[in-house]
Design a protein around this motif. Structure first.
Motif, PDB file in Angstrom:
ATOM      1  N   UNK A 631      25.350  24.263 -47.741  1.00  0.00           N
ATOM      2  CA  UNK A 631      24.031  24.609 -48.307  1.00  0.00           C
ATOM      3  C   UNK A 631      24.008  26.069 -48.753  1.00  0.00           C
ATOM      4  N   UNK A 632      24.737  26.919 -48.024  1.00  0.00           N
ATOM      5  CA  UNK A 632      24.805  28.321 -48.436  1.00  0.00           C
ATOM      6  C   UNK A 632      25.511  28.473 -49.770  1.00  0.00           C
ATOM      7  N   UNK A 635      23.313  27.389 -52.516  1.00  0.00           N
ATOM      8  CA  UNK A 635      22.345  28.443 -52.810  1.00  0.00           C
ATOM      9  C   UNK A 635      22.961  29.494 -53.728  1.00  0.00           C
ATOM     10  N   UNK A 636      24.203  29.887 -53.418  1.00  0.00           N
ATOM     11  CA  UNK A 636      24.876  30.875 -54.264  1.00  0.00           C
ATOM     12  C   UNK A 636      25.135  30.304 -55.663  1.00  0.00           C
ATOM     13  N   UNK A 666      19.243  34.407 -55.000  1.00  0.00           N
ATOM     14  CA  UNK A 666      18.172  33.492 -54.591  1.00  0.00           C
ATOM     15  C   UNK A 666      17.470  33.970 -53.324  1.00  0.00           C
ATOM     16  N   UNK A 667      16.165  33.779 -53.296  1.00  0.00           N
ATOM     17  CA  UNK A 667      15.371  34.048 -52.096  1.00  0.00           C
ATOM     18  C   UNK A 667      14.777  32.716 -51.628  1.00  0.00           C
ATOM     19  N   UNK A 668      14.052  32.771 -50.509  1.00  0.00           N
ATOM     20  CA  UNK A 668      13.480  31.539 -49.946  1.00  0.00           C
ATOM     21  C   UNK A 668      12.773  30.688 -50.998  1.00  0.00           C
ATOM     22  N   UNK A 669      11.957  31.336 -51.835  1.00  0.00           N
ATOM     23  CA  UNK A 669      11.115  30.580 -52.764  1.00  0.00           C
ATOM     24  C   UNK A 669      11.924  29.856 -53.836  1.00  0.00           C
ATOM     25  N   UNK A 671      14.741  28.123 -53.270  1.00  0.00           N
ATOM     26  CA  UNK A 671      15.621  27.074 -52.737  1.00  0.00           C
ATOM     27  C   UNK A 671      14.802  25.998 -52.021  1.00  0.00           C
ATOM     28  N   UNK A 672      14.952  24.750 -52.466  1.00  0.00           N
ATOM     29  CA  UNK A 672      14.240  23.650 -51.821  1.00  0.00           C
ATOM     30  C   UNK A 672      15.007  23.157 -50.599  1.00  0.00           C
ATOM     31  N   UNK A 673      14.500  22.099 -49.978  1.00  0.00           N
ATOM     32  CA  UNK A 673      15.272  21.440 -48.930  1.00  0.00           C
ATOM     33  C   UNK A 673      16.581  20.926 -49.534  1.00  0.00           C
ATOM     34  N   UNK A 674      17.666  21.127 -48.828  1.00  0.00           N
ATOM     35  CA  UNK A 674      18.975  20.714 -49.354  1.00  0.00           C
ATOM     36  C   UNK A 674      19.591  19.660 -48.453  1.00  0.00           C
TER      37      UNK A 674
ATOM     38  N   UNK B 143      24.106  32.382 -40.619  1.00  0.00           N
ATOM     39  CA  UNK B 143      25.559  32.220 -40.593  1.00  0.00           C
ATOM     40  C   UNK B 143      26.194  33.527 -40.121  1.00  0.00           C
ATOM     41  N   UNK B 186       8.103  29.473 -47.524  1.00  0.00           N
ATOM     42  CA  UNK B 186       9.098  29.989 -48.480  1.00  0.00           C
ATOM     43  C   UNK B 186       8.560  31.206 -49.222  1.00  0.00           C
ATOM     44  N   UNK B 187       7.313  31.118 -49.651  1.00  0.00           N
ATOM     45  CA  UNK B 187       6.712  32.233 -50.381  1.00  0.00           C
ATOM     46  C   UNK B 187       6.689  33.499 -49.510  1.00  0.00           C
ATOM     47  N   UNK B 190      10.072  35.323 -48.671  1.00  0.00           N
ATOM     48  CA  UNK B 190      10.957  35.685 -49.782  1.00  0.00           C
ATOM     49  C   UNK B 190      11.357  37.152 -49.830  1.00  0.00           C
ATOM     50  N   UNK B 195      22.057  36.058 -47.878  1.00  0.00           N
ATOM     51  CA  UNK B 195      23.084  35.745 -48.879  1.00  0.00           C
ATOM     52  C   UNK B 195      23.959  34.569 -48.435  1.00  0.00           C
ATOM     53  N   UNK B 196      24.045  34.338 -47.120  1.00  0.00           N
ATOM     54  CA  UNK B 196      24.759  33.143 -46.662  1.00  0.00           C
ATOM     55  C   UNK B 196      24.015  31.882 -47.077  1.00  0.00           C
ATOM     56  N   UNK B 197      22.743  32.008 -47.401  1.00  0.00           N
ATOM     57  CA  UNK B 197      21.989  30.866 -47.926  1.00  0.00           C
ATOM     58  C   UNK B 197      21.524  29.883 -46.873  1.00  0.00           C
ATOM     59  N   UNK B 198      20.976  30.411 -45.778  1.00  0.00           N
ATOM     60  CA  UNK B 198      20.505  29.526 -44.700  1.00  0.00           C
ATOM     61  C   UNK B 198      19.042  29.128 -44.875  1.00  0.00           C
ATOM     62  N   UNK B 199      18.489  29.392 -46.055  1.00  0.00           N
ATOM     63  CA  UNK B 199      17.039  29.217 -46.258  1.00  0.00           C
ATOM     64  C   UNK B 199      16.525  27.853 -45.810  1.00  0.00           C
ATOM     65  N   UNK B 200      17.190  26.800 -46.240  1.00  0.00           N
ATOM     66  CA  UNK B 200      16.722  25.447 -45.926  1.00  0.00           C
ATOM     67  C   UNK B 200      16.619  25.251 -44.416  1.00  0.00           C
TER      68      UNK B 200
END
Lengths: 736, 214
Positions: A631-632, A635-636, A666-669, A671-674, B143, B186-187, B190, B195-200
């Motif tokens: 998922x990371x 995102x990248x 990318x920031x939180x906003x 990226x959706x559920x993956x 991560x 999410x908003x 933000x 950068x590892x992309x653990x948002x979900x």
């Protein structure tokens, strides 16, 4: 003698999968979420009151320093030393470095380090650094890749591969093809932009130096720091137990480590150095921009008859090209093929590996081309890819893939994603949003690297594993503990893992998505040896010994592991070396990316709604941390599709947006559920772990899937990344 | 606005005062030991500041240029709070000050006389995790771990903001009950880059904690 992996793995204790393959939480997780995991700049525990070095970067891209006046800086309060190339003494160039890490008098690129100012405090070092007076003689340089097509050259072979490849008669077959595509795609320079800036702390003891640093490849770093400083390798120790992200940006020795060591020597006390964030983008490496031409010819039946991929990129003298054609040699069938790689001289900062070098930008182009070709053929893009799947190396059909379930990834993904609901471009509408779906192939080679470890059984039954392997967020601590627990038949909580210290056996390191498979294989080999030693110590036949439930058992006799090492610890060291199975069989990892996107009909703003990856990558050692890797990477990849671009100042030769506000990630906003699905498989040709890597597979193809989804939403085809709204607006369809 | 000269007392005066057992007043005291204000020779301006960190009263004499972030990391050795950009662009330095999350790199230590600061170390310990910390571990909301303390401090404060009914850019109904939806999370998150992309996974962790509260 290290274990040799020359033939496919047979049954072994890892197959029990009592611990391996289970989604354990990260064993270092509690330290990370409470702020107790110490990173390089934070080692108050290791060194008391270090001085602070502030790095000064060159203000020109090419030319020379006529003079540096350090008088005012030296006199500034708290300053202990100012080190420049003039005062540093003779420095070598690391094997993995292209440009010098301390520049001067010649300047190779913008923000190349030219000085470090060491002071009692960060505030004092920073203020004093601003007092340096540097007089430059700037020279003209070449900064624009697009102007270099005619001057680019065929580079030297890299990694054993020739820059050009050919099979059959590409030109003839392409000319004769019933359906043809010939398009050019561009990808910009990308920054790793890991959250922890490059940082190091150095302390000398006589002519020996210890450097606490943030580095993916400990042994490369030791060798190159020794070479740079002119020291024997054994006089250099690197320690890097926690790495705040790397993505390829911390594969190599960088200026922070060299300047911390030089600063500490000059100041006569330990010094720590972190690259200020605005320096990171031009001082360190980046993924080079590419221009790629893809030609595909097919019959009306959709079978590819000719496929050609040419790429060019630029770099500093002695730099390498971005091998964006790599995947095209192996990915799709077709009798007539060609690839070509060209390299231009650019005076920008050094281009080098970033997550999936080669395939990441290569698939950004190829997988749009495949989508366009499917459109020309009137075929579904999923069916077009499945039709052209292959089980053999298309350049060399006698060479099979060790395992390849790409088509299955597409079939499973289509069903889960609801792909059949996809309509023609511009036909799906949700309020102000034009909605589209896109798909792309993920493909990345399976690299293996030799790797070693040391294991120790203590009297209380605890087992400690030591290796210079790093955990850059990949889950290394946990999967090494899982491997050890599986091999020794003990619970995960019985294992301690120590990483990232050059005092430990040399591992594969973290890069090229080889880390998880290679490093755990090294630990596997070490555990095989530990099992033998334990069985012998317990008076059991090592060949018959079975390890389960904290006991070793043979010939009906069981002995508890706790207590076997009663007089002293049982310590063994071993590793694994890989033979030519990766040559005899094509070994890769595979996946299919599905993306749904909404594009605002009025503004052209793109918002990703859903993402799914289906991956086939051998045994998944820990589904939780592996999923996070994927998922990371997705995102990248979304960043590469929609926003990431180092903007080049083509006059002055530097990346303009050199901070985290200008270089958008990318920031939180965003990226959706993956969702991620791993096919349940093992690949015995890869290693005794029967695993592969996923960390780079995850980014491969994502950007193209996004681009293809935008096309499906809007009918606008953009071939120039990133796909920002300005590139869509003028071509957006008229909608009410 | 008073200029530095209006505040000036000498470092020697301060040292003598301290040596005589004088108690530092609640307002920052400044010391300028340099003879000239020319930047080349200017000595650091020092000031004392007192605040509470994780429930413990702390008093520091700091170079007035010291950010709250560096005061925590370098002086108090609370290195859980991370420096990712030092420019308010990444959120790795997020801490909770007087109940609000802030970027500790964008504020000077001396501006926090009397503040109550909570850092990641104060939220929980490895053997006694805060529910948000436990949820991050369970959902693998990190991560490499470098942005994680900032994400967690932000996450705790975000749920408080939503509970307090403070609207965001994506809030649709300003007069209705504010819920911790994924969009709201999410908003509001933000400003914390991972950068590892653990948002979900971070959103999953926060949703679990929000649900437990509700």
């Amino acid at each position: 003698m290290p274990m040799k992996f020359n033939e496919p793995a047979g049954a072994n204790p890892i197959d029990r999968q009592k611990v391996i393959g289970k989604p354990f939480d990260r064993i270092e997780g509690p330290l990370k979420v409470t702020g107790r995991a110490p990173y390089a700049y934070e080692r108050h525990d290791a060194v008391e009151n270090p001085a602070v070095g502030f790095v000064v970067g060159a203000g020109i891209a090419k030319g020379r320093i006529k003079s540096i006046d350090v008088t005012a800086a030296r006199k500034a309060p708290g300053v202990l030393a100012v080190v420049t190339a003039e005062t540093a003494g003779k420095l070598g160039l690391g094997k993995y470095n292209i440009a010098k890490l301390l520049g001067g008098p010649e300047i190779d690129h913008y923000h190349q380090a030219i000085a470090v100012v060491v002071a009692e405090s960060f505030e004092q070092a920073r203020a004093a650094a601003g007092l340096l007076r540097v007089d430059y003689a700037a020279e003209k340089g070449v900064f624009d890749l697009r102007g270099t097509k005619d001057t680019s050259v065929k580079p030297k072979p890299s990694g054993g591969d020739e820059p050009d490849s050919a099979k059959g008669d590409f030109a003839g077959a392409f000319e004769a093809a019933a359906v043809k595509l010939d398009e050019t795609y561009t990808t910009p320079d990308h920054a790793h932009a890991m959250m922890e800036p490059h940082a190091s702390m150095a302390s000398w003891d006589g002519n020996k130096v210890t450097v606490w640093t943030s580095n993916q490849m400990i042994d490369w770093g030791v060798s190159d720091l020794a070479k740079t400083l002119g020291l024997p390798k054994e006089n250099v120790r690197l320690v890097s137990p926690y790495v705040g992200g790397g993505f390829g940006g911390k594969l190599f020795l960088r200026a922070d480590a060299v300047l911390a060591a030089l600063g500490a020597k000059a100041a006569g006390r330990p010094v720590k150095v972190a690259l200020p964030r605005p320096l990171v983008f031009n001082n360190t490496t980046h993924r080079p921009a590419t221009v790629q031409r893809v030609r595909i010819g097919a019959g009306r039946d959709g079978k590819i008859t000719a496929i050609g991929h040419e790429t060019w990129s630029g770099n500093l003298p002695n730099g390498k090209p971005e091998n964006a054609i790599d995947q095209t040699r192996l990915l799709y069938a077709g009798a007539n093929r060609m690839t070509a790689t060209r390299l231009a001289l650019l005076n920008l900062p050094e281009g080098n590996a970033m997550r999936a070098p080669g395939e990441a930008p290569g698939l950004m182009a190829l997988e749009i081309a495949m989508d366009e070709m499917a459109g020309k053929l009137g075929m579904d893009p999923v069916e077009f890819r499945i039709l052209n799947d292959t089980q053999v190396d298309p350049e060399n059909p006698e060479r099979k893939f060790s395992q390849r379930r790409l088509s299955e990834c597409f079939r499973i993904g289509s069903g889960r994603f609801g792909w059949s609901a996809r309509k023609q471009p511009g036909e799906t509408r949700d309020g102000r949003w034009l909605v589209g779906m896109g798909v792309a192939t993920a493909f990345r080679g399976n690299l293996v690297m030799k790797s070693a470890a040391r294991a120790r059984l203590a009297a209380d039954g605890r087992i400690t594993v030591e290796t210079d392997m790093t955990d850059i967020g990949t889950g290394t601590y946990t999967i090494i503990a899982q491997t050890t627990a599986e091999m020794l038949g003990v619970p995960l909580t019985q294992i301690d893992v120590k990483l990232g210290d050059s005092a430990f056996p040399v591992s594969a390191g973290s890069g090229g998505q080889w880390g998880a498979n290679s490093a755990t294989s090294g630990v596997y080999a070490c555990c095989v040896k530990l099992r033998e030693a334990i069985a012998r110590q317990a008076g059991l036949d090592p060949l018959k010994a079975d390890f389960a439930d904290g006991q070793v058992t043979a010939d009906g006799k069981s002995v508890a592991l706790a207590g076997v090492a009663n007089a002293r610890d049982i310590v063994v060291e071993d590793g694994i070396e890989f033979g030519d199975l990766d040559k005899r069989y094509a070994q890769s990892t595979f996946g299919a990316h599905f993306v749904e996107i909404g594009v605002d009909h009025a503004t052209g703003e793109s918002r990703i709604r859903r993402m799914l990856a289906v991956c086939a990558a051998g045994r998944i050692l820990n589904p939780k941390s592996a999923r996070s890797q994927v998922i990371g990477a997705m995102t990248m990849g979304a960043g590469a599709a929609l926003m990431e671009e180092l903007a080049v100042d083509k006059e002055r030769g530097f990346f303009v947006n050199h901070d985290l506000a200008g270089y958008e990630v990318p920031v939180h906003a965003d990226i959706p559920h993956q969702e991620v699905v791993f096919l349940d498989e093992t690949d015995p040709y890869s290693s005794p772990m029967k695993a592969k890597g996923v960390g780079e597979l995850g980014i491969c193809g994502v950007a193209a899937a996004v681009a293809n989804a935008i096309y499906n939403a809007t009918g606008v085809r953009v071939r120039d990344y990133p796909i920002t709204l300005d590139k869509l607006l003028s071509a957006m369809p008229e909608v009410g | 606005m008073a200029g530095p000269r209006d505040w000036e007392i000498s470092r020697r005066d301060l040292m003598v005062g301290a040596g005589a057992g004088a108690v530092l007043a609640a307002t920052p005291k400044l010391a300028e030991a340099g003879a000239s204000l020319a930047s080349e020779t200017r000595m650091p301006t020092l000031a004392s500041v007192s605040f509470t960190v994780n429930g413990e009263g702390r008093r520091l004499e700091v170079d007035t240029r010291t950010t709250l972030l560096d005061a925590l990391r370098e002086r108090l050795q609370l290195t859980g709070t991370k420096k990712g950009c030092d420019h308010g662009q990444c959120g790795a330095c997020t801490v909770i000050v007087d109940g609000h999350r802030i970027n500790s790199c964008l504020t000077l230590a001396v501006m926090h006389e009397g503040s109550e600061v909570t850092t990641i170390e104060g939220l929980g310990q490895p053997e006694n995790l805060h529910p948000m910390q436990a949820a991050f571990v369970k959902h693998d909301g990190f991560q490499c771990g470098y942005c994680t303390p900032g994400q967690i401090c932000s996450a705790v404060a975000v749920l408080d903001e939503i509970k307090a009914g403070i609207p965001s850019h994506v809030t649709v109904e300003l007069d209705g009950e504010l819920l911790p939806t994924s969009d709201e999370i999410r908003e509001r998150m933000s400003g914390n880059i991972c950068r590892c992309g653990a948002y979900s996974n971070i959103v999953d962790a926060m949703a679990e904690v929000a649900g437990r509260r509700a």
